[in-house]
Design an enzyme around this catalytic site. Structure first.
Site, mmCIF file in Angstrom:
data_model
loop_
_atom_site.group_PDB
_atom_site.id
_atom_site.type_symbol
_atom_site.label_atom_id
_atom_site.label_comp_id
_atom_site.label_asym_id
_atom_site.label_seq_id
_atom_site.Cartn_x
_atom_site.Cartn_y
_atom_site.Cartn_z
ATOM 1 N N ARG A 17 0.841 -1.202 0.000
ATOM 2 C CA ARG A 17 0.000 0.000 0.000
ATOM 3 C C ARG A 17 0.869 1.243 0.000
ATOM 4 O O ARG A 17 1.840 1.326 0.731
ATOM 5 C CB ARG A 17 -0.916 -0.003 1.228
ATOM 6 N N ARG A 75 1.378 1.263 10.343
ATOM 7 C CA ARG A 75 0.983 1.644 8.987
ATOM 8 C C ARG A 75 2.225 1.568 8.107
ATOM 9 O O ARG A 75 3.126 2.388 8.237
ATOM 10 C CB ARG A 75 0.402 3.059 9.005
ATOM 11 N N GLU A 91 -7.664 -0.974 14.592
ATOM 12 C CA GLU A 91 -8.182 -2.010 13.689
ATOM 13 C C GLU A 91 -7.160 -3.122 13.457
ATOM 14 O O GLU A 91 -6.009 -2.879 13.117
ATOM 15 C CB GLU A 91 -8.543 -1.365 12.341
#
Length: 419
Positions: A256, A271, A343
């Site tokens: 990503r 992240r 999450e």
RNA sequence: GGAGGGUUCGCCUAGUGGCCGAUGGCGGCGGUCUUGAAAACCGCUAGGGCGGGGAACCGUCCUCGUGGGUUCGAAUCCCACACCCUCCGCCA
């Protein structure tokens, strides 16, 4: 891509759905208009085309003067057919564009609103009592498990090395996930992580998420952000036997770009540009989808229980669903260092939205092909390591390995190492 | 990177301008025969849109890799592209 027939029958449902998402209701009306126009254009073309066929047959049989006469007429007709065909093609394209602009119909029961309007369904597990919790990066460095400095040196920001106990922990975690999936009947899959444009397009990731996706222009291939992409493409353009759900557990690296997330979660590996994930993917009949969705959620919770993490389950609000999901449940694990939930899993029911683009069907009782429903859900990812380290840390910087992982990791405690 | 071959209805295959939505075989389904099965024989066997009907079904249009072109008419001729395969080279 939404179901046009359903839209015609009850446009108000779709308007309400758009409203709940905070998206434009007029898109629905644009779509209805485009649908009307396409129907008109196509039927005009069909009438002319039928006439042309009839004439053509007579031309084939005719001789001499009669033939010349017919040819003159049919030449004129050919021009009209061509024009009508062009109009039809344009109307089709306009319809498709309008259809792609409308998000999936939100499932009944989903709360309206945005990112912060989720509903907490339950909180599970005991949060650890830690006076001064270390964060996962500090722990990871103590354990020689996570190396973000060298990650940056070699590849740049948001890259990392998992080393030693860190590498073992990830392998064990993902292996545990695969084991669980296989036990309940999933087919384990290691998919390609580079996919063609039409596969990426078909799963909807080139829409709003386009800037999130890595593209290799030299080969016109895309790096998947989740194995969902490959697993959805797996049965593209097929007619499946869906007497029961078809379930796959895909293990892949995920990529990503994290464009636009500058400044968010810059510390550690929460992240990152590349991580590994075991993803559940189900194909089933639309009427079974909601039930299957809850099953995927249950399996996610089972995994979380195995690694002994405190978490909560949230029901995502309409505006935060993403265009293809009709409903989405996230599990968020407790992060002691941040004092909040983050999450770690996400399961979406995409109903027939993805299938319509990818042309994935099954045969119903009467033998007619129908659009299948697709669902996906996270079973474990690299990010879980963050939660595991932080929740199971001990005052001396060591980390207790959850029971279920112990045989796979090969030890009961991760110990700090000299560097 | 170079050279060649290919892409037709589940699979294989026929088809060089109109009677081709498309041949034949295999497989599958149904039937006849049989105590049952096999064999034999007969029939059916792509998908989608729209219209009609409760439904089986009927009508019509679209689809022979994709897009364009030629033509009154294209699976068939022309152009471009995509994908698959084989061989050579290169790298591992």
């Amino acid at each position: 891509m939404i179901d046009l027939r359903a839209l015609r029958e009850d446009p108000d449902r779709f308007r309400a759905s758009q409203r709940a998402r905070g998206e434009s209701e007029s898109l629905v009306d644009d779509l209805l208009a485009a649908d009307q126009q396409r129907r008109a254009a196509v039927s005009r073309f069909e009438v002319l085309r039928a006439e042309q066929k009839q004439l053509g047959k007579r031309v084939a049989k005719a001789q001499g003067e009669e033939r010349q006469l017919l040819l003159a007429r049919t030449k004129e007709l050919a021009q009209q057919v061509k024009a009508a065909e062009l109009a039809g093609t344009q109307a089709e394209a306009a319809l498709r564009a309008a259809q792609l602009a409308v998000s999936n119909l939100v499932e009944d029961g989903v709360v309206a609103g945005g990112e912060d309007d989720f509903v907490v369904l339950r909180e599970v597990g005991e949060r650890p009592d830690l006076r001064e919790p270390r964060d996962h990066l500090e722990l990871g460095e103590l354990l020689g498990a996570i190396d973000t400095e060298r990650g940056a040196k070699v590849s740049g920001a948001r890259f990392y090395f998992l080393t030693g106990q860190g590498a073992l922990l990830q392998l064990a975690l993902l292996q545990l996930a695969v084991q669980q999936a296989v036990e309940v009947g999933f087919t384990p899959v290691i998919p390609p992580v580079l996919v063609r444009p039409e596969t990426m397009e078909g799963t909807g990731f080139l829409g709003a998420h386009a800037s999130e996706v890595y593209h290799l222009p030299a080969d016109d291939l895309y790096l998947v952000g989740t194995s969902e992409v490959a697993m959805a493409g797996y049965h593209a353009n097929e007619v499946l036997d869906l007497s029961g759900p078809k379930r796959y557990a895909g293990w892949s690296s995920c990529f990503r770009r994290e464009a636009g997330s500058y400044g968010k979660d810059v510390r550690g590996i929460i992240r990152v540009h590349q991580f590994d994930k075991v993803e559940m993917f189900s194909y089933c009949r639309p009427e079974q989808a909601a039930e299957e969705h809850l099953r995927l959620l249950a399996w996610e919770e089972e995994m979380l229980a195995k690694v002994e993490l405190p978490y909560r389950v949230i029901d995502i609000a309409a505006g935060d669903l993403g265009s293809s999901a009709a409903r989405k449940y996230d599990c968020e694990a407790w992060l002691p260092s941040q004092g909040r939930y983050r999450e770690v899993t996400s399961t979406s029911n995409c109903t027939t939205f993805q299938s319509r683009r990818l042309n994935i069907r099954y045969r119903d009782e009467s033998g007619k092909p129908q659009m299948a429903a697709t669902l996906n859900g996270t079973l474990a990812t690299t990010r879980w390591i963050v939660a595991i380290l932080e929740n199971h840390q001990q005052p001396d910087g060591s980390v207790r390995v959850p029971k279920a992982l112990q045989p796979l990791v090969g030890r009961e405690v991760l110990e700090p190492v000299r560097r």
